[in-house]
Design a protein around this motif. Structure first.
Motif, PDB file in Angstrom:
ATOM      1  N   ASP A 109       0.875  -1.175   0.000  1.00  0.00           N
ATOM      2  CA  ASP A 109       0.000   0.000   0.000  1.00  0.00           C
ATOM      3  C   ASP A 109       0.916   1.230   0.000  1.00  0.00           C
ATOM      4  O   ASP A 109       1.592   1.508   0.992  1.00  0.00           O
ATOM      5  CB  ASP A 109      -0.891  -0.020   1.243  1.00  0.00           C
ATOM      6  N   THR A 152       1.696   5.310  -0.593  1.00  0.00           N
ATOM      7  CA  THR A 152       1.266   6.703  -0.654  1.00  0.00           C
ATOM      8  C   THR A 152       2.484   7.565  -0.963  1.00  0.00           C
ATOM      9  O   THR A 152       3.553   7.362  -0.386  1.00  0.00           O
ATOM     10  CB  THR A 152       0.659   7.149   0.690  1.00  0.00           C
ATOM     11  N   TYR A 159      -4.917  15.691  -5.070  1.00  0.00           N
ATOM     12  CA  TYR A 159      -4.912  14.244  -4.843  1.00  0.00           C
ATOM     13  C   TYR A 159      -5.191  13.527  -6.158  1.00  0.00           C
ATOM     14  O   TYR A 159      -6.032  13.942  -6.958  1.00  0.00           O
ATOM     15  CB  TYR A 159      -5.969  13.833  -3.822  1.00  0.00           C
ATOM     16  N   GLU A 160      -4.442  12.431  -6.373  1.00  0.00           N
ATOM     17  CA  GLU A 160      -4.656  11.568  -7.533  1.00  0.00           C
ATOM     18  C   GLU A 160      -4.418  10.120  -7.127  1.00  0.00           C
ATOM     19  O   GLU A 160      -3.691   9.840  -6.175  1.00  0.00           O
ATOM     20  CB  GLU A 160      -3.663  11.890  -8.656  1.00  0.00           C
ATOM     21  N   ASP A 161      -5.012   9.220  -7.883  1.00  0.00           N
ATOM     22  CA  ASP A 161      -4.660   7.804  -7.811  1.00  0.00           C
ATOM     23  C   ASP A 161      -4.005   7.449  -9.139  1.00  0.00           C
ATOM     24  O   ASP A 161      -4.665   7.482 -10.184  1.00  0.00           O
ATOM     25  CB  ASP A 161      -5.903   6.940  -7.573  1.00  0.00           C
ATOM     26  N   LYS A 205      -1.483   6.223  -4.177  1.00  0.00           N
ATOM     27  CA  LYS A 205      -2.208   7.397  -3.685  1.00  0.00           C
ATOM     28  C   LYS A 205      -1.236   8.575  -3.651  1.00  0.00           C
ATOM     29  O   LYS A 205      -0.252   8.544  -2.908  1.00  0.00           O
ATOM     30  CB  LYS A 205      -2.780   7.110  -2.293  1.00  0.00           C
ATOM     31  N   TYR A 228      -0.518  12.538  -3.040  1.00  0.00           N
ATOM     32  CA  TYR A 228      -0.904  13.821  -2.456  1.00  0.00           C
ATOM     33  C   TYR A 228       0.086  14.876  -2.932  1.00  0.00           C
ATOM     34  O   TYR A 228       1.301  14.713  -2.772  1.00  0.00           O
ATOM     35  CB  TYR A 228      -0.900  13.746  -0.929  1.00  0.00           C
TER      36      TYR A 228
END
Length: 389
Positions: free
Chosen positions: A30, A32, A54-56, A61, A63
């Motif tokens: 996971d 970020t 914010y984008e995926d 993830k 920021y």
């Protein structure tokens, strides 16, 4: 594993941190990323990103913290560095969730690690600084004198930042000498050189047409000393069978184009910057690749990422460079190097290269060394072992 990666640069800016982050997601982590607004290398924040926070992206993830674009001056570059350090530190305070590891993918500036330090204190998790540029030495290449007050201040700040880490990962073996001997940093250190993207491993050999084409690909900045290539080209402009191809952009590109024009170098072509997907076209042009750096002891500790890309393509490397890179090329037996900024000897080496008969052997050596030391599979196996520890 939940991983927070801090880096001032991220997609669509072209740095290896992109591919590493995407691959970690594929492996089940996971991930970020805390980053800034895209503005590298042209120095202007892209319009479409000004309002995006914010984008995926491919499962990562992302920021984005506000920052001032790099611009074209030292003043705006300083504001760019400071604005990211401040805004991303404030952004960390708003981040929710838990993380197992905090990794700062540290390019320039070292101040991008400050939000990582804040995250370490907030989440009470280990902080790893993955060093790809040496600070304060990186500011020397920009003209700052080591005897001046600015250098001394930056050195003190850099040392304090590195000392906040729990572990330092090194993209170059010689970085350890710098941290231990010069900055007196006493932290666990692990050598983790990067790999090349997959597309560089499928470059076709160039058909022999009697000419020798030499390619430099990458950032054209003060530290890269691309003018050394141009002066070598000037030494060889009587040869109508040797051509220099320079692919990339950066703060010194205009200066280098002026040198080409003033010296009337018809054997040099500038192609500008291109998406990574386009780079195999330019790599396929090469009979050999070129690499140069400034003649600076600390900068010579660096192993530029283009070395791995060059080797993955399975072609020789000719360099005017000291330190780690020169040692790697010698160990791999995949090319020839001379001292940094010695353009006359670089010209001699290029002529020597045109006359040798074992170019295929150099090609094979380059690819073999890459597979044994820098392959993507080897990198992520090493990375997984380090993360587990």
């Amino acid at each position: 594993m939940k991983i927070l990666i801090v880096c001032q640069y991220f997609y669509p800016e072209r740095f290896r941190v992109n591919d590493i982050s995407f691959e970690l997601v594929k492996q089940g982590h996971d991930v970020t990323v805390l980053t800034g607004l895209p503005n590298y290398p042209d120095g202007v924040v892209k319009k479409e990103y000004k309002a995006i926070r914010y984008e995926d992206i491919n499962g990562v993830k992302v920021y984005r913290s506000w920052l001032i674009g790099r611009g074209k001056s030292n003043k705006t570059l300083f504001l760019n560095y400071i604005s990211f350090a401040i805004s991303s530190s404030l952004r960390v305070l708003k981040l929710k969730g838990e993380y197992d590891k905090i990794i700062v993918y540290q390019l320039s500036p070292v101040s991008m690690a400050i939000p990582g330090i804040i995250a370490k204190k907030k989440f009470k998790k280990p902080l790893i600084i993955y060093a790809h540029d040496l600070w304060p030495e990186s500011i020397v290449s920009g003209g700052i004198q080591t005897i001046g007050i600015v250098y001394k201040i930056v050195k003190r700040i850099s040392k304090a930042i590195y000392n906040q880490s729990d572990e330092i990962w090194l993209s170059s073996k010689m970085f350890e000498n710098y941290f231990n001997d010069y900055l007196k940093i006493d932290k666990p250190m692990k050598h983790l050189p990067v790999y090349a993207e997959d597309l560089f491993g499928t470059i076709p050999p160039r058909e022999n047409d009697g000419n020798t084409n030499l390619v430099f690909a990458g950032n054209i900045g003060e530290m890269q000393s691309v003018e050394t290539i141009l002066f070598a080209a000037n030494e060889l402009k009587h040869r109508n069978d040797i051509f220099f191809h320079i692919v990339g952009d950066g703060s010194s590109k205009t200066k280098c184009e002026d040198i080409k024009r003033n010296l009337e170098l018809n054997n040099v072509v500038f192609y500008g910057s291109h998406p990574i997907e386009r780079m195999p076209y330019y790599y396929a042009m090469a009979d050999a690749f070129l690499i140069t750096l400034k003649n600076n002891k600390s900068i010579s500790y660096t192993l530029p990422n283009k070395v791995q890309s060059y080797m993955a393509a399975g072609k020789p490397i000719l360099g005017s460079i000291n330190g780690e890179t020169a040692q790697v090329i010698a160990d791999a037996n995949c090319g020839f190097t001379v001292n940094a900024e010695d353009y006359k000897k670089l010209a001699n080496v290029i002529e020597k290269f045109t006359n040798i008969n074992n170019k295929d052997e150099l090609n094979l050596n380059s690819k073999k060394y890459y597979d044994e030391n820098y392959s993507k599979e080897k990198y992520f196996w090493n990375l997984s072992q380090i993360l587990k520890s």
